[in-house]
Enzyme design. Structure first.
Site, PDB file in Angstrom:
ATOM      1  N   GLU A 107      -2.057  -7.998  12.088  1.00 30.33           N
ATOM      2  CA  GLU A 107      -1.384  -9.209  11.602  1.00 30.33           C
ATOM      3  C   GLU A 107      -1.986 -10.496  12.163  1.00 30.33           C
ATOM      4  O   GLU A 107      -2.286 -11.438  11.435  1.00 30.33           O
ATOM      5  CB  GLU A 107       0.120  -9.165  11.908  1.00 30.33           C
ATOM      6  N   ASP A 160       5.666  -2.922   3.130  1.00 25.80           N
ATOM      7  CA  ASP A 160       5.333  -1.497   3.105  1.00 25.80           C
ATOM      8  C   ASP A 160       6.369  -0.710   2.296  1.00 25.80           C
ATOM      9  O   ASP A 160       7.512  -1.132   2.136  1.00 25.80           O
ATOM     10  CB  ASP A 160       5.264  -0.939   4.529  1.00 25.80           C
ATOM     11  N   ASP A 214       8.047   1.969   2.893  1.00 25.72           N
ATOM     12  CA  ASP A 214       9.141   2.705   3.534  1.00 25.72           C
ATOM     13  C   ASP A 214      10.111   1.818   4.312  1.00 25.72           C
ATOM     14  O   ASP A 214      11.046   2.328   4.937  1.00 25.72           O
ATOM     15  CB  ASP A 214       8.576   3.795   4.458  1.00 25.72           C
ATOM     16  N   PRO A 218       0.852  -1.188   0.000  1.00 32.00           N
ATOM     17  CA  PRO A 218       0.000   0.000   0.000  1.00 32.00           C
ATOM     18  C   PRO A 218       0.889   1.240   0.000  1.00 32.00           C
ATOM     19  O   PRO A 218       1.972   1.226   0.574  1.00 32.00           O
ATOM     20  CB  PRO A 218      -0.780  -0.104   1.323  1.00 32.00           C
TER      21      PRO A 218
HETATM   22  N1  UDP Z   1      -0.406   3.796   4.226  1.00 33.34           N
HETATM   23  C1  UDP Z   1      -1.487   4.082   3.387  1.00 33.34           C
HETATM   24  N2  UDP Z   1      -2.357   5.070   3.756  1.00 33.34           N
HETATM   25  C2  UDP Z   1      -2.210   5.817   4.893  1.00 33.34           C
HETATM   26  C3  UDP Z   1      -1.122   5.511   5.744  1.00 33.34           C
HETATM   27  C4  UDP Z   1      -0.240   4.492   5.380  1.00 33.34           C
HETATM   28  O1  UDP Z   1      -1.636   3.454   2.346  1.00 33.34           O
HETATM   29  O2  UDP Z   1      -3.035   6.700   5.159  1.00 33.34           O
HETATM   30  C5  UDP Z   1       0.554   2.750   3.827  1.00 33.34           C
HETATM   31  C6  UDP Z   1       1.999   3.257   3.765  1.00 33.34           C
HETATM   32  O3  UDP Z   1       2.317   3.771   2.483  1.00 33.34           O
HETATM   33  C7  UDP Z   1       2.797   2.022   4.132  1.00 33.34           C
HETATM   34  C8  UDP Z   1       1.862   1.286   5.086  1.00 33.34           C
HETATM   35  O4  UDP Z   1       0.540   1.754   4.811  1.00 33.34           O
HETATM   36  O5  UDP Z   1       3.067   1.208   2.998  1.00 33.34           O
HETATM   37  C9  UDP Z   1       2.183   1.543   6.548  1.00 33.34           C
HETATM   38  O6  UDP Z   1       2.165   2.942   6.792  1.00 33.34           O
HETATM   39  P1  UDP Z   1       3.352   3.700   7.543  1.00 33.34           P
HETATM   40  O7  UDP Z   1       4.653   3.345   6.908  1.00 33.34           O
HETATM   41  O8  UDP Z   1       3.011   5.160   7.592  1.00 33.34           O
HETATM   42  O9  UDP Z   1       3.193   3.075   8.998  1.00 33.34           O
HETATM   43  P2  UDP Z   1       4.246   2.574  10.068  1.00 33.34           P
HETATM   44  O10 UDP Z   1       5.583   2.426   9.421  1.00 33.34           O
HETATM   45  O11 UDP Z   1       4.240   3.633  11.113  1.00 33.34           O
HETATM   46  O12 UDP Z   1       3.681   1.283  10.533  1.00 33.34           O
HETATM   47 MN    MN Z   2       6.311   2.362   7.603  1.00 38.98          MN
END
Ligand code: UDP
Ligand code: MN
Length: 248
Positions: free
Chosen positions: A195, A106, A108, A10
């Site tokens: 999960e 994800d 990032d 996502p």
């Molecule tokens: N994400 C999304 N919509 C949102 C927030 C997050 O599609 O409004 C996606 C984001 O791109 C990533 C995953 O969901 O691939 C997890 O989000 P994030 O990295 O912000 O969360 P964290 O690392 O804090 O778990």
């Molecule tokens: Mn993340």
């Protein structure tokens, strides 16, 4: 027998996502027989992301689904739409492959190529491995005894049946196809994290876990997935002002 690695990502408009997606694309482009499903959390796909995906030479599907009412804005709904896509387009995704493995990566995080080639592609049912910098811990990992996983070495919510981050597991496509489990609007058993609900809803329990990257006390433990978070840049103004039509 060839196995397709199916990666579900996502993504949404934020300053860091184009460079993040470039980094992830550069990793995945090294992996043979990989199908990347990227789901935009928004009304339309981003040309900049499509350009990155085209540059990989990978097989991919990039689709847009804004988060539906009631779902947390954390990619849950997008991963659910990807599961539906996998179930209704299995043959197109697999091509000549006989089987696949599904991984939720994800945009990032940081991934070692060997996560895909050595771990994910070899998952027969449910593979689990360590994730660095995760859940307030230097590393979240399965505890392994005689090749089995009776518990998890995590700081946050350790009593979950599957105390594992999204980046720390993959499931064989057969498990996905034999259930209709999806990410719902909440996960009480996961104390907020989705999960364990998905994996339990797939009919799995801890005895199904195949641990990876754990060689026992004497051996070397490996971290191939890192739960990194990219810092937004400190900038003023827009790329367009400088003549760069990058839709972040
Ligand atoms: N994400 C999304 N919509 C949102 C927030 C997050 O599609 O409004 C996606 C984001 O791109 C990533 C995953 O969901 O691939 C997890 O989000 P994030 O990295 O912000 O969360 P964290 O690392 O804090 O778990
Ligand atoms: Mn993340």
């Amino acid at each position: 027998e060839s196995v397709t690695v199916i990666v579900v990502t996502p993504t949404y408009k934020r300053y860091t996502r184009v460079p993040d997606m470039i980094r992830m694309a550069n990793t995945l482009a090294h992996v043979k027989n990989l199908y990347w499903i990227v789901i935009e959390d928004g009304n339309k796909t981003s040309p900049a992301v499509k350009d990155i995906l085209d540059g990989t030479g990978l097989q991919y599907t990039y689709m847009a689904y804004p988060t539906a009412k009631g779902f947390p804005e954390k990619g849950w709904y997008q991963r659910t739409m990807a599961l539906r896509f996998i179930r209704s387009n299995t043959e197109q995704i697999l091509g000549p492959s006989k089987n696949g493995v599904v991984y939720f990566g994800d945009d990032d995080n940081s991934y070692d190529i060997r996560l895909f080639t050595d771990y994910i592609r070899n998952v027969k049912k449910l593979g689990i491995w360590a994730v660095g910098y995760c859940g307030g811990s230097p590393v979240e990992a399965p505890n392994v005894t005689d090749g089995k996983v009776p518990s998890f070495n995590v700081q946050w919510s350790p009593k979950r049946v599957f105390a594992v981050d999204m980046a720390g597991f993959a499931v064989n496509l057969k498990v996905v196809l034999n259930s209709d489990a999806e990410f719902g609007t909440f996960c009480k058993r996961g104390t907020g994290a989705p999960e364990t609900c998905l994996l339990e809803d797939m009919g799995l329990d801890r005895t199904d876990i195949e641990p990876f990257g754990w060689k026992g006390k004497e051996g070397q433990r490996k971290i191939y997935a890192w739960h990194t978070k990219t810092q937004p840049p400190y900038i003023k103004g827009k790329l367009e002002t400088f003549g760069y039509q990058v839709e972040i």
